[in-house]
Design a protein around this motif. Structure first.
Motif: not given
Length: 176
Positions: A123-127
């Motif tokens: 999973i690639i996601m922003g923070r």
């Protein structure tokens, strides 16, 4: 090696950074890409779409208010689909096997559920960099996903706001 990469995106600056990182990793791994956009009831866009006008026409005729809300809601969903279509086409232009989905609900849970269902390897996601009371009251999607995901998670850090009060220098400490 990653074969299936799920990317949680939104139409923000950090969302663009997340997408660019996903393109690089997907291309280098010859992986499949699934773009996920979640419309959350707690998102600013959702709240703006759910505000009904309070003039007399909407107050007196409840059905007009509901129709207005439904048009705003449909516009918000359409905007998300157009955004996802644009990103998907950019990925396909780079010979990446890409598809998308848009869901409504709690982003934290939906990201983990989609990863589990689609059998994602990553999973690639922003923070956004929330911490302290902001994270406590508003929650942290990335924190939830990191602790509940069925696969590896890569978080792309957004800009962290800094203030003069949070940074103490040695001279400030010695004068206290």
């Amino acid at each position: 090696m990653f074969n299936k990469i799920l990317v949680a995106v939104n139409n923000t600056e950090i969302g663009q950074q997340v997408f660019e990182e996903a393109l690089t990793l997907t291309s280098s791994n010859n992986a499949k890409l699934l773009l996920l956009h979640v419309i959350s009831p707690f998102d600013d866009d959702y709240l703006a779409a759910s505000r009904m006008q309070t003039d007399e026409a909407y107050t007196n005729f409840h059905t007009h208010g509901v129709e207005y809300y439904m048009r705003q809601w449909e516009a918000l969903k359409q905007k998300g689909i157009e955004f996802l279509t644009l990103l998907t086409n950019r990925a396909i232009a780079k010979d990446i096997n890409a598809e998308f989905t848009q869901e409504v609900g709690d982003p934290s849970r939906l990201i983990c559920e989609m990863a589990r269902t689609w059998k994602a390897d990553l999973i690639i996601m922003g923070r956004r960099g929330r911490s302290g009371l902001s994270e406590f009251f508003l929650g942290s999607v990335s924190n939830y996903v990191l602790h509940n995901a069925p696969c590896s998670v890569l978080t792309v850090q957004g800009a962290i706001p800094t203030t003069k009060n949070t940074l103490m220098t040695a001279s400030t400490v010695s004068s206290v």
